[in-house]
Design a protein around this motif. Sequence first.
Motif, short mmCIF file in Angstrom:
data_model
loop_
_atom_site.label_atom_id
_atom_site.label_comp_id
_atom_site.label_asym_id
_atom_site.label_seq_id
_atom_site.Cartn_x
_atom_site.Cartn_y
_atom_site.Cartn_z
N ALA A 130 -4.55 -44.27 -19.37
CA ALA A 130 -4.41 -43.83 -17.98
C ALA A 130 -5.49 -44.44 -17.12
O ALA A 130 -6.63 -44.62 -17.55
N SER A 131 -5.13 -44.73 -15.90
CA SER A 131 -6.11 -45.20 -14.91
C SER A 131 -5.76 -44.58 -13.57
O SER A 131 -4.65 -44.12 -13.34
N GLY A 132 -6.76 -44.56 -12.70
CA GLY A 132 -6.54 -43.95 -11.40
C GLY A 132 -7.40 -42.72 -11.23
O GLY A 132 -8.60 -42.77 -11.41
N ARG A 133 -6.77 -41.62 -10.96
CA ARG A 133 -7.51 -40.38 -10.70
C ARG A 133 -8.08 -39.78 -11.98
O ARG A 133 -7.80 -40.25 -13.07
N THR A 134 -8.87 -38.76 -11.83
CA THR A 134 -9.58 -38.14 -12.95
C THR A 134 -8.59 -37.66 -14.01
O THR A 134 -7.79 -36.76 -13.78
N PHE A 135 -8.68 -38.28 -15.16
CA PHE A 135 -7.73 -38.03 -16.24
C PHE A 135 -7.74 -36.57 -16.68
O PHE A 135 -6.70 -35.99 -16.97
N GLY A 136 -8.91 -35.98 -16.70
CA GLY A 136 -9.03 -34.60 -17.16
C GLY A 136 -8.39 -33.58 -16.24
O GLY A 136 -8.32 -32.40 -16.60
N ASN A 137 -7.91 -33.99 -15.10
CA ASN A 137 -7.23 -33.07 -14.18
C ASN A 137 -5.74 -32.96 -14.46
O ASN A 137 -5.03 -32.22 -13.76
N TYR A 138 -5.28 -33.68 -15.49
CA TYR A 138 -3.85 -33.76 -15.74
C TYR A 138 -3.50 -33.29 -17.14
O TYR A 138 -4.13 -33.72 -18.13
N ALA A 139 -2.49 -32.45 -17.21
CA ALA A 139 -1.86 -32.20 -18.49
C ALA A 139 -1.02 -33.43 -18.82
O ALA A 139 -0.49 -34.09 -17.93
N MET A 140 -0.90 -33.72 -20.09
CA MET A 140 -0.19 -34.91 -20.53
C MET A 140 0.92 -34.53 -21.50
O MET A 140 0.83 -33.53 -22.21
N ALA A 141 1.93 -35.36 -21.54
CA ALA A 141 3.03 -35.09 -22.46
C ALA A 141 3.69 -36.39 -22.87
O ALA A 141 3.54 -37.42 -22.22
N ASP A 178 14.64 -39.99 -34.70
CA ASP A 178 13.48 -40.12 -33.81
C ASP A 178 13.53 -41.41 -33.00
O ASP A 178 12.68 -41.64 -32.14
N THR A 179 14.49 -42.26 -33.30
CA THR A 179 14.63 -43.52 -32.58
C THR A 179 14.89 -43.25 -31.10
O THR A 179 15.81 -42.52 -30.74
N ALA A 180 14.05 -43.82 -30.26
CA ALA A 180 14.13 -43.58 -28.81
C ALA A 180 13.07 -44.41 -28.10
O ALA A 180 12.19 -44.97 -28.74
N VAL A 181 13.18 -44.42 -26.79
CA VAL A 181 12.07 -44.92 -25.97
C VAL A 181 11.18 -43.72 -25.68
O VAL A 181 11.66 -42.68 -25.22
N TYR A 182 9.90 -43.87 -25.96
CA TYR A 182 8.94 -42.79 -25.78
C TYR A 182 8.13 -43.04 -24.51
O TYR A 182 7.60 -44.14 -24.30
N TYR A 183 8.03 -42.00 -23.69
CA TYR A 183 7.35 -42.08 -22.41
C TYR A 183 6.16 -41.14 -22.37
O TYR A 183 6.25 -39.98 -22.79
N CYS A 184 5.10 -41.62 -21.80
CA CYS A 184 3.91 -40.82 -21.51
C CYS A 184 4.04 -40.30 -20.08
O CYS A 184 4.50 -41.02 -19.19
N ALA A 185 3.64 -39.05 -19.86
CA ALA A 185 3.76 -38.46 -18.53
C ALA A 185 2.55 -37.60 -18.21
O ALA A 185 1.92 -37.04 -19.12
N ALA A 186 2.25 -37.48 -16.92
CA ALA A 186 1.09 -36.71 -16.48
C ALA A 186 1.48 -35.79 -15.33
O ALA A 186 2.29 -36.17 -14.47
N GLU A 187 0.92 -34.58 -15.34
CA GLU A 187 1.14 -33.68 -14.21
C GLU A 187 -0.13 -32.88 -13.93
O GLU A 187 -0.83 -32.49 -14.85
#
Length: 125
Positions: A24-35, A90-99
């Motif tokens: 991750a880049s940009g804003r403060t990473f620790g402010n975001y839950a990730m999934a 489990d075959t799929a495209v895996y995406y990282c997400a932040a909120e």
Amino acid sequence: QVQLVESGGGLVQAGGSLRLSCAASGRTFGNYAMAWFRQAPGKEREFVVGISRSGGSTKSADFVKGRFTISRDNAKNTVNLQMNSLKPEDTAVYYCAAEGRQLRIGIYEYEYDYWGQGTQVTVSE
């Protein structure tokens, strides 16, 4: 804005392991839950596993409990997904997400503001 870049996907045999990473880049990473979400061909994108801002709590979909583990390093702005005992389904495209709008770990797409481009995971028989 938060930019997310996934890596680590690939082809693996059933029963094998893969480790995905999201930088991750940009804003403060620790402010975001990730999934991590995933989307298989012809199916809707689904929640896989999430981790709180501090890393102190996680939430997993039933179909990956005991097999997948999420972790994060707020000093390095990374979140990882260790996937063991992989299955063809489990075959799929895996995406990282932040909120960053709520304190709990969301499990729905609309709760997440930022997404990576995805990385392909293919599990062969």
